[in-house]
Scaffold this motif. Structure first.
Motif, PDB file in Angstrom:
ATOM      1  N   ILE A 145       0.834  -1.204   0.000  1.00  0.00           N
ATOM      2  CA  ILE A 145       0.000   0.000   0.000  1.00  0.00           C
ATOM      3  C   ILE A 145       0.871   1.258   0.000  1.00  0.00           C
ATOM      4  O   ILE A 145       0.584   2.216  -0.719  1.00  0.00           O
ATOM      5  CB  ILE A 145      -0.977  -0.014   1.199  1.00  0.00           C
ATOM      6  N   VAL A 146       1.942   1.235   0.784  1.00  0.00           N
ATOM      7  CA  VAL A 146       2.852   2.386   0.808  1.00  0.00           C
ATOM      8  C   VAL A 146       3.456   2.603  -0.581  1.00  0.00           C
ATOM      9  O   VAL A 146       3.539   3.743  -1.054  1.00  0.00           O
ATOM     10  CB  VAL A 146       3.956   2.212   1.865  1.00  0.00           C
TER      11      VAL A 146
ATOM     12  N   GLY B 243      15.585  -7.775   6.194  1.00  0.00           N
ATOM     13  CA  GLY B 243      14.421  -7.239   5.486  1.00  0.00           C
ATOM     14  C   GLY B 243      13.698  -6.197   6.321  1.00  0.00           C
ATOM     15  O   GLY B 243      13.303  -5.143   5.819  1.00  0.00           O
ATOM     16  N   GLY B 244      13.539  -6.467   7.612  1.00  0.00           N
ATOM     17  CA  GLY B 244      12.902  -5.502   8.505  1.00  0.00           C
ATOM     18  C   GLY B 244      13.673  -4.201   8.578  1.00  0.00           C
ATOM     19  O   GLY B 244      13.086  -3.111   8.580  1.00  0.00           O
ATOM     20  N   LEU B 245      14.999  -4.311   8.618  1.00  0.00           N
ATOM     21  CA  LEU B 245      15.840  -3.112   8.653  1.00  0.00           C
ATOM     22  C   LEU B 245      15.659  -2.286   7.377  1.00  0.00           C
ATOM     23  O   LEU B 245      15.564  -1.063   7.428  1.00  0.00           O
ATOM     24  CB  LEU B 245      17.307  -3.502   8.847  1.00  0.00           C
ATOM     25  N   LEU B 246      15.579  -2.959   6.234  1.00  0.00           N
ATOM     26  CA  LEU B 246      15.355  -2.238   4.977  1.00  0.00           C
ATOM     27  C   LEU B 246      14.001  -1.534   4.971  1.00  0.00           C
ATOM     28  O   LEU B 246      13.879  -0.413   4.467  1.00  0.00           O
ATOM     29  CB  LEU B 246      15.463  -3.187   3.778  1.00  0.00           C
TER      30      LEU B 246
ATOM     31  N   SER C 105      15.786   4.935  -3.924  1.00  0.00           N
ATOM     32  CA  SER C 105      16.236   4.311  -2.672  1.00  0.00           C
ATOM     33  C   SER C 105      15.053   3.790  -1.862  1.00  0.00           C
ATOM     34  O   SER C 105      15.099   2.677  -1.321  1.00  0.00           O
ATOM     35  CB  SER C 105      17.032   5.303  -1.833  1.00  0.00           C
ATOM     36  N   ILE C 106      14.006   4.594  -1.766  1.00  0.00           N
ATOM     37  CA  ILE C 106      12.819   4.169  -1.015  1.00  0.00           C
ATOM     38  C   ILE C 106      12.188   2.961  -1.700  1.00  0.00           C
ATOM     39  O   ILE C 106      11.836   1.974  -1.044  1.00  0.00           O
ATOM     40  CB  ILE C 106      11.795   5.322  -0.899  1.00  0.00           C
ATOM     41  N   TYR C 107      12.058   3.041  -3.013  1.00  0.00           N
ATOM     42  CA  TYR C 107      11.477   1.931  -3.777  1.00  0.00           C
ATOM     43  C   TYR C 107      12.233   0.632  -3.511  1.00  0.00           C
ATOM     44  O   TYR C 107      11.635  -0.398  -3.215  1.00  0.00           O
ATOM     45  CB  TYR C 107      11.497   2.265  -5.273  1.00  0.00           C
ATOM     46  N   TRP C 108      13.558   0.694  -3.603  1.00  0.00           N
ATOM     47  CA  TRP C 108      14.355  -0.520  -3.435  1.00  0.00           C
ATOM     48  C   TRP C 108      14.353  -1.006  -1.992  1.00  0.00           C
ATOM     49  O   TRP C 108      14.337  -2.212  -1.738  1.00  0.00           O
ATOM     50  CB  TRP C 108      15.777  -0.321  -3.959  1.00  0.00           C
TER      51      TRP C 108
ATOM     52  N   GLY D 179      13.467   2.460   4.627  1.00  0.00           N
ATOM     53  CA  GLY D 179      12.529   3.049   3.674  1.00  0.00           C
ATOM     54  C   GLY D 179      11.667   4.124   4.323  1.00  0.00           C
ATOM     55  O   GLY D 179      11.463   5.204   3.762  1.00  0.00           O
ATOM     56  N   TRP D 180      11.181   3.839   5.532  1.00  0.00           N
ATOM     57  CA  TRP D 180      10.372   4.825   6.258  1.00  0.00           C
ATOM     58  C   TRP D 180      11.202   6.059   6.619  1.00  0.00           C
ATOM     59  O   TRP D 180      10.722   7.193   6.503  1.00  0.00           O
ATOM     60  CB  TRP D 180       9.781   4.208   7.530  1.00  0.00           C
TER      61      TRP D 180
END
Length: 122
Positions: free
Chosen positions: A52-53, A106-109, A67-70, A113-114
């Motif tokens: 959704i984001v 994955g959580g760190l990424l 960067s956010i996308y990736w 992103g946030w």
């Protein structure tokens, strides 16, 4: 990164989370323990939240970047998909242990992103 790619990626991740959620709720309900099912559902929820984001960012390009996308795309793959792999392999009695350390990466990424959204908004 084009807006269309961000929107398509978000839509694909969203679609897959609905498919995986239905699969977990129906096909895996009798196979998984309550704890395993909760873990699987956590992967589905986080995948949907970030799908959704991605859609929101795709429709509001001034707040996004490559960067956010990736971070979100790779974060979803590493976080949610490692949970799916851990749960399903555990249910078969052959837990794929190397996936365990991948989940927090994955959580760190996702967190990064946030943070990047915050930085882009300032």
């Amino acid at each position: 990164m084009s807006q269309n790619i961000i929107i398509i990626t978000g839509a694909i991740f969203g679609m897959l989370s609905v498919i995986f959620g239905a699969f977990g709720a129906h096909a895996l309900k009798k196979t998984l323990s309550n704890e395993q099912l909760k873990s699987f559902e956590t992967g589905v929820k986080y995948q949907m939240y970030h799908a959704i984001v991605l859609l929101v960012l795709g429709f509001n390009s001034e707040y996004t970047s490559q960067s956010i996308y990736w971070c979100f795309s790779i974060g979803i793959l590493l976080f949610s998909f490692s949970i799916y792999g851990l749960v399903l392999s555990d249910a078969k009695g052959k837990k794929i242990r190397f996936l365990g350390p991948i989940t927090p990466i994955g959580g760190l990424l996702l967190i990064v992103g946030w943070v990047l959204i915050i930085i882009n908004s300032i």
